[in-house]
Scaffold this active site. Structure first.
Site, PDB file in Angstrom:
ATOM      1  N   LEU B  64       0.578  -1.360  -0.545  1.00 29.95           N
ATOM      2  CA  LEU B  64      -0.350  -0.069   0.310  1.00 29.95           C
ATOM      3  C   LEU B  64       0.734   1.230   0.357  1.00 29.95           C
ATOM      4  O   LEU B  64       0.428   2.217  -0.242  1.00 29.95           O
ATOM      5  CB  LEU B  64      -0.785   0.135   1.648  1.00 29.95           C
ATOM      6  CG  LEU B  64      -1.749  -0.735   1.193  1.00 29.95           C
ATOM      7  CD1 LEU B  64      -3.166  -0.913   2.259  1.00 29.95           C
ATOM      8  CD2 LEU B  64      -3.050  -0.866  -0.112  1.00 29.95           C
ATOM      9  N   ASP B 306       0.292  -9.472  -4.803  1.00 28.19           N
ATOM     10  CA  ASP B 306       1.121  -8.701  -4.837  1.00 28.19           C
ATOM     11  C   ASP B 306       1.255  -7.355  -5.623  1.00 28.19           C
ATOM     12  O   ASP B 306       2.235  -6.774  -6.754  1.00 28.19           O
ATOM     13  CB  ASP B 306       2.232  -9.620  -5.473  1.00 28.19           C
ATOM     14  CG  ASP B 306       3.744  -8.544  -4.953  1.00 28.19           C
ATOM     15  OD1 ASP B 306       4.282  -7.389  -4.332  1.00 28.19           O
ATOM     16  OD2 ASP B 306       5.134  -9.350  -5.952  1.00 28.19           O
TER      17      ASP B 306
END
Lengths: 312, 426
Positions: B64, B306
């Site tokens: 993130l 991912d």
């Protein structure tokens, strides 16, 4: 043809056309007054991210013979040293009204990147270990001059195949034109998957040279030994060095090529490099042919609509 | 507060459910299932006729980028992208700046995700301080703050003794160790899979065995320490074989795969497409087939993305210089559906199991994650399986645009998610 990025996937007709054009230009290079007006008013920018005296000078000579403006950018002295991205640098050159960009870069694919970024033609003057198409073409032109035809010719490429853009351009160009290509070198400098290329792979020099018409000797970077890929330059030279003894396995009229600069006593013996004892070593002819090939590339990409230069 | 999610096909593999049903939600939790139209409770109705309703998807492997790299992605944009992809929970990797190696960073991320309100976010703690590969992090404190696992992702531990210490410490605290499996001495300088494509392109390669060697080492250390080892982003046949053998031997080892590793091959890097550059790299068809087979036969337990956003200018660069990583959250379910479910290789129920039930089980996520059982939080995803759409890198919730699936036609699309019975508005 919009760009000259590599010889892989280039059709035989285009290779033939470039070689024929180069051959037609070859005579101009030897003229006492070597100037033709073909590309007058065009600006060629050479953008070199790696040091290279001969390739850059060769492009500059080719452009100037054809009356184009040749502007050299050596990157260490320009804004790239300030951290400018390749994309921004290229767009700057385009805004400076370059008609053709010649790029040399240490990373594979940089020329493709330039071609995708720019609206003007791009010539790859060597990108990483990917391709060096004008070197491939000048090798092919030299072989054709000496051997008459590329088809059926047996060419052994000897040395550091893994890191060599010259080897890759030779493989694609030569095999498309019908030559047989052998790769010869130690396993540590040979791609693990080289057998998937349209070549035969040899780790024994005598076997690789057996009956060869041409030997293209690659420069061995001494840092290969420093990075542990070779036990010593001495052993490399013993196993893969081109000298009179090893050349005895090739055809008697074998043609020896080297893209330069040469490490005498490492990949090639001084005698062979100097063409002593009847060896046909064409290193100097390769350099002169390089000018003609680069003239052909510039002409094909920028001046195709202009009248042929040989009549000028 | 009562809500009736009405008219959908409910697929919940955690209770072997695949039938048309209305779901009653009371105070944010699942209260019961009813044959369509038979619920008499006075509830606000959300019609999902023609749609599929599942437990919210869970992705236990995303980046993130916050704190530190907010120009690539932040918790707001990343959790929006997750919600757009049908995810109600994601677990974020610790390679931020600062790394997720203190309780303060764990708390910060959880707080930011609550404030954003799009997706639940569970941080994954760094295995070593600053991801430097030396000193262990304070795993007990990180766990108490809300970290759900420990990982070396992006900076794979090279020293076997360090991995052993991490595993021993994690085992003591009941934390799984999630390993990025890569022997750097074999991949050093590489930017794509080693093979004929890399050789032709003149790019230094990363051999598949660099993954296998690290996997073999990590499995051996898991056996020694008893630590739960979870293998991140499996990309090779060798890893599939080693994982299968470890599980047959009864070891505490699990594994995950990303859609790009079975949908694409290293051919996608041709013409130096940096949007096809990630680590582990796209492999040959041989390895892609092996990953797919291992997903289908259960050797690999779960599907992740991912998700690794990078700014345009970072990817519009020489291939060697471009960073590893691609987007994943918004294309994951449609890719699974289009490449596995629609061709009949996998049931929809099994796909949901691998994208919601198993991820929750592997990381032991709290609050009934990955299920619609009565009493669980009403975290729900709703999908339209009939729609066909073309991936457009400009039309994404993520801040970045680095997807190799641009232009691909996909079947099925997430419609919306609910968190505790509340519809997430993007």
């Amino acid at each position: 043809m919009r760009h000259l990025l590599g010889l892989q996937n280039m059709p035989a007709a285009e290779l033939q056309m470039l070689l024929d054009t180069a051959l037609a230009f070859r005579e101009i290079v030897d003229r006492p007054v070597k100037k033709v007006p073909t590309l007058r008013g065009k600006a060629v920018i050479t953008l070199f991210y790696e040091n290279s005296t001969r390739t850059r000078t060769s492009f500059e000579m080719a452009a100037k013979i054809m009356s184009a403006e040749a502007i050299n950018i050596a990157v260490g002295q320009s804004s790239v040293a300030k951290g400018e991205s390749l994309k921004d640098t290229l767009q700057t050159l385009q805004a400076l009204k370059a008609d053709c960009v010649v790029i040399r870069h240490p990373m594979s694919g940089a020329a493709h990147f330039a071609a995708n970024t720019l609206h003007v033609p791009v010539i790859n003057a060597g990108d990483g270990r990917h391709e060096h198409p004008t070197q491939g073409l000048l090798d092919m032109l030299t072989i054709r001059q000496v051997k008459g035809d590329l088809a059926g010719t047996v060419v052994a490429i000897v040395g550091d195949i893994t890191h060599s853009r010259v080897a890759r351009s030779n493989i694609w160009g030569l095999t498309t034109m019908g030559a047989t290509v052998r790769l010869v070198g130690p396993t540590t400098l040979m791609p693990n998957d080289a057998h998937h290329l349209p070549v035969t792979v040899h780790t024994n020099l005598a076997e690789g040279l057996e009956g060869a018409d041409v030997v293209n000797v690659l420069r061995l970077q001494t840092e290969r030994q420093e990075s542990g890929l070779l036990p010593s330059l001495r052993e490399y030279s013993r196993l893969f060095g081109i000298n009179h003894t090893s050349l005895a396995n090739a055809k008697p009229d074998v043609l020896v090529l080297h893209p330069g600069p040469m490490n005498r006593g490492v990949e090639i013996s001084a005698d062979v490099a100097d063409g002593k004892y009847g060896v046909n070593c064409a290193v100097e002819e390769q350099i002169s042919n390089g000018i003609a090939v680069r003239m052909a590339a510039l002409y094909t990409l920028m001046g195709a609509n202009l009248p042929p230069v040989v009549d000028a | 507060m009562k809500l009736l999610v009405s008219g959908g096909r409910v697929v919940d593999p955690s209770q072997n459910m695949d039938s048309l049903a209305d779901i009653l939600i009371v105070d944010g939790r699942i209260a019961g299932f009813y044959n369509p139209g038979t619920c008499t409770a006075e509830a606000e109705v959300v019609s999902v006729a023609g749609m599929v309703v599942t437990p919210g998807l869970i992705d236990i492997h995303v980046h993130l980028r916050e704190p530190g790299f907010e120009y690539k992605e932040d918790i707001v944009s990343g959790s929006r992208a997750a919600a757009a992809g049908g995810f109600t929970r994601v677990c974020c990797m610790p390679n931020t700046n600062p790394a997720i190696d203190t309780a303060a960073v764990v708390s910060y991320i959880i707080q930011q995700s609550h404030r954003a309100g799009f997706t639940r976010v569970h941080p994954i703690a760094a295995a070593t301080r600053g991801m430097g590969g030396d000193t262990l992090t304070e795993v007990a404190e990180l766990k108490a703050a809300g970290a759900v696992a420990v990982s070396d992702d992006a900076f794979p531990l090279q020293n076997a003794a360090t991995v052993r210490r991490c595993m021993e410490y994690c085992a003591m605290l009941g934390m799984p160790l999630l390993t990025h499996n890569e022997d750097k001495s074999l991949t050093h300088g590489g930017s794509m899979n080693e093979g004929i494509v890399a050789t032709s392109m003149g790019l230094p390669g990363m051999p598949a065995c660099a993954e296998d060697i690290a996997v073999a080492r990590n499995i051996a250390l898991s056996e020694l320490t008893g630590c739960h080892l979870h293998l991140l982003h499996i990309s090779t046949k060798g890893t599939c074989d080693l994982l299968g053998a470890a599980r047959t031997a009864g070891l505490n080892v699990t594994g995950e795969a990303c859609p790009h590793h079975w949908v694409l091959t290293d051919e996608a890097c041709a013409s130096y497409n940096t949007h096809a550059k990630m680590n582990p790299p796209l492999r040959s068809q041989f390895h892609a087939n092996a990953v797919k087979a291992a997903l289908l036969d259960g050797t690999i337990q779960c599907i992740v993305t991912d998700h690794a956003p990078h700014a345009d200018y970072e990817k519009q660069i020489e291939f060697d210089a471009a960073p590893f990583g691609i987007l994943g959250l918004e294309t994951s379910f449609p890719l699974v559906y289009t490449t596995l479910v629609q061709p009949g290789l996998m049931t929809l129920g099994r796909a949901i199991e691998m994208m919601a039930v198993e991820p929750a089980r592997i990381l032991n996520l709290p609050d009934g994650a990955g299920t619609l059982k009565v009493g669980a939080l009403a975290d729900i995803a709703v999908f339209d399986l009939e729609v066909e759409w073309i991936v457009d890198r400009e039309q994404v919730q993520s801040k970045s645009h680095n997807t190799p699936f641009h232009g691909m036609t996909l079947k099925s699309r997430p419609r919306f998610t609910m968190l505790a019975g509340k519809q997430v508005r993007l």
